[in-house]
Design an enzyme around this catalytic site. Structure first.
Site, PDB file in Angstrom:
ATOM      1  N   GLN A  55      26.180  76.530-128.668  1.00 18.59           N
ATOM      2  CA  GLN A  55      26.461  77.935-128.374  1.00 18.59           C
ATOM      3  C   GLN A  55      26.407  78.751-129.660  1.00 18.59           C
ATOM      4  OE1 GLN A  55      26.757  79.131-125.287  1.00 18.59           O
ATOM      5  NE2 GLN A  55      27.137  81.227-125.943  1.00 18.59           N
ATOM      6  N   ASP A 110      17.890  75.352-124.143  1.00 16.87           N
ATOM      7  CA  ASP A 110      17.937  76.782-124.483  1.00 16.87           C
ATOM      8  C   ASP A 110      16.538  77.331-124.757  1.00 16.87           C
ATOM      9  OD1 ASP A 110      20.393  78.121-124.445  1.00 16.87           O
ATOM     10  OD2 ASP A 110      21.063  77.205-126.327  1.00 16.87           O
ATOM     11  N   LYS A 167      29.260  78.232-118.070  1.00 18.60           N
ATOM     12  CA  LYS A 167      28.154  77.275-118.003  1.00 18.60           C
ATOM     13  C   LYS A 167      28.658  75.943-117.435  1.00 18.60           C
ATOM     14  CE  LYS A 167      25.620  79.515-121.734  1.00 18.60           C
ATOM     15  NZ  LYS A 167      25.147  79.545-123.136  1.00 18.60           N
TER      16      LYS A 167
HETATM   17  N1  GUN Z   1      24.704  82.988-127.321  1.00 22.54           N
HETATM   18  C1  GUN Z   1      24.354  84.046-126.542  1.00 22.54           C
HETATM   19  N2  GUN Z   1      23.432  83.679-125.623  1.00 22.54           N
HETATM   20  C2  GUN Z   1      23.191  82.359-125.839  1.00 22.54           C
HETATM   21  C3  GUN Z   1      22.341  81.429-125.197  1.00 22.54           C
HETATM   22  O1  GUN Z   1      21.588  81.732-124.259  1.00 22.54           O
HETATM   23  N3  GUN Z   1      22.385  80.166-125.689  1.00 22.54           N
HETATM   24  C4  GUN Z   1      23.173  79.816-126.748  1.00 22.54           C
HETATM   25  N4  GUN Z   1      23.132  78.555-127.164  1.00 22.54           N
HETATM   26  N5  GUN Z   1      23.981  80.669-127.358  1.00 22.54           N
HETATM   27  C5  GUN Z   1      23.988  81.937-126.894  1.00 22.54           C
END
Ligand code: GUN
Length: 293
Positions: free
Chosen positions: A96, A119, A52
């Site tokens: 996350q 998100d 990311k």
């Molecule tokens: N863990 C797995 N996929 C995601 C996501 O799209 N966002 C976040 N914050 N955690 C994740």
């Protein structure tokens, strides 16, 4: 059979985002700024977060990683969130997931200012999306919809079977596909579903988001179906330099020849997810700077 090349489409969209950033900068603005909180050292989460941050750099965003120890208390994490909520220099941020067991994920998600919730996990965003109002949409479902759109795959009137009912993928992708304008007929399957095979065989489009390699076998897929594989599981492989390889939910070699379109793993949905997070961050930037939400 056509491969749905998420990497290629992602790069196209990232180029579009990059030129938006260039225009913002030449107009004297700042680059959008994403912050990512990661707690502990889960290897898969560390890889996702690194990807990311790399994607932010690729499009010219500013990115800040906040790495917190596994032992942090829930209260301490909530105060980091509070300070990001009030930091005018941060356009959007994510925490996350998963979090260590002693931290309540629901409390954490609810603590994020919905205007910075890129998100799309906050109940206000989930509610607004469900009602068909403007909102941040979770990145994986919007990546799937964008991939289908860019390959000209019409979903209206089609029977879409979604395997998995998570808050991150299954539920929101089902919601999006049945919205007015998308107009799919959606069936959601989960661990208690009876006769998954019969339901999948009736599907024009199968979206599988379980995280169980080999779950979707060739005898569950009708000829000409579209398969979107969201599963991404590390399988031990001593012969690979990393010590593992990635597997989707579909038994790819057997399923692919039956499909009209299928996403590979890796290189299908994964890159799209990160790209849609970038799009949401750009949207957050515009919302905050134009005061229109
Ligand atoms: N863990 C797995 N996929 C995601 C996501 O799209 N966002 C976040 N914050 N955690 C994740």
């Amino acid at each position: 059979m056509t491969l749905l090349d998420g990497k290629y489409v992602s790069n196209q969209i990232r180029d579009e985002i990059k030129s938006c950033v260039s225009s913002l900068l030449s107009a004297g603005g700042k680059a959008p700024h994403l912050a990512v909180i990661i707690v502990g050292h889960d290897p898969a989460s560390e890889t996702y977060v690194a990807n990311k941050l790399k994607a932010c750099e690729q499009v010219g965003f500013r990115a800040t990683k906040i790495a917190l120890p596994e032992t942090i208390t829930e209260q301490q994490l909530l105060s980091y969130i509070d300070s990001l909520n009030h930091d005018d220099d941060i356009d959007g941020f994510i925490v996350q997931l998963p979090l260590p067991g002693h931290i309540d994920e629901t409390k954490v998600i609810e603590a994020i200012d919905f205007r910075k919730d890129v998100d799309g996990f906050h109940p206000i965003n989930v509610g607004r999306m469900t009602l068909g109002f403007s909102s941040f949409v979770p990145a994986t479902p919007s990546g799937i919809v964008e991939l289908l759109r860019r390959y000209g795959i019409v979903v209206a009137g089609k029977h879409c079977v979604v395997v998995g009912r998570s808050n991150i993928v299954g539920k929101p992708v089902a919601t999006l596909l049945m919205q007015k304008g998308m107009d799919a007929t959606v069936t959601i399957c989960h661990s208690q579903t009876r006769d998954l095979k019969a339901l999948c065989l009736a599907a024009d489009i199968i979206i599988t988001a379980v995280g169980q390699p080999g779950l979707l076998t060739a005898d569950m897929v009708k000829d000409g179906a579209v398969v979107i594989d969201v599963g991404i599981t590390r399988v031990d492989d001593p012969l690979s330099p990393k010590g593992y390889h990635l597997r989707g939910d579909a038994d790819f070699d057997a399923v692919a020849p039956k499909c009209s379109f299928i996403t590979p793993v890796p290189g299908g949905v994964g890159p799209m997810t990160i790209t849609m997070l970038l799009k949401n961050t750009l949207q957050a930037y515009h919302n905050l700077h134009n005061n229109n939400q």
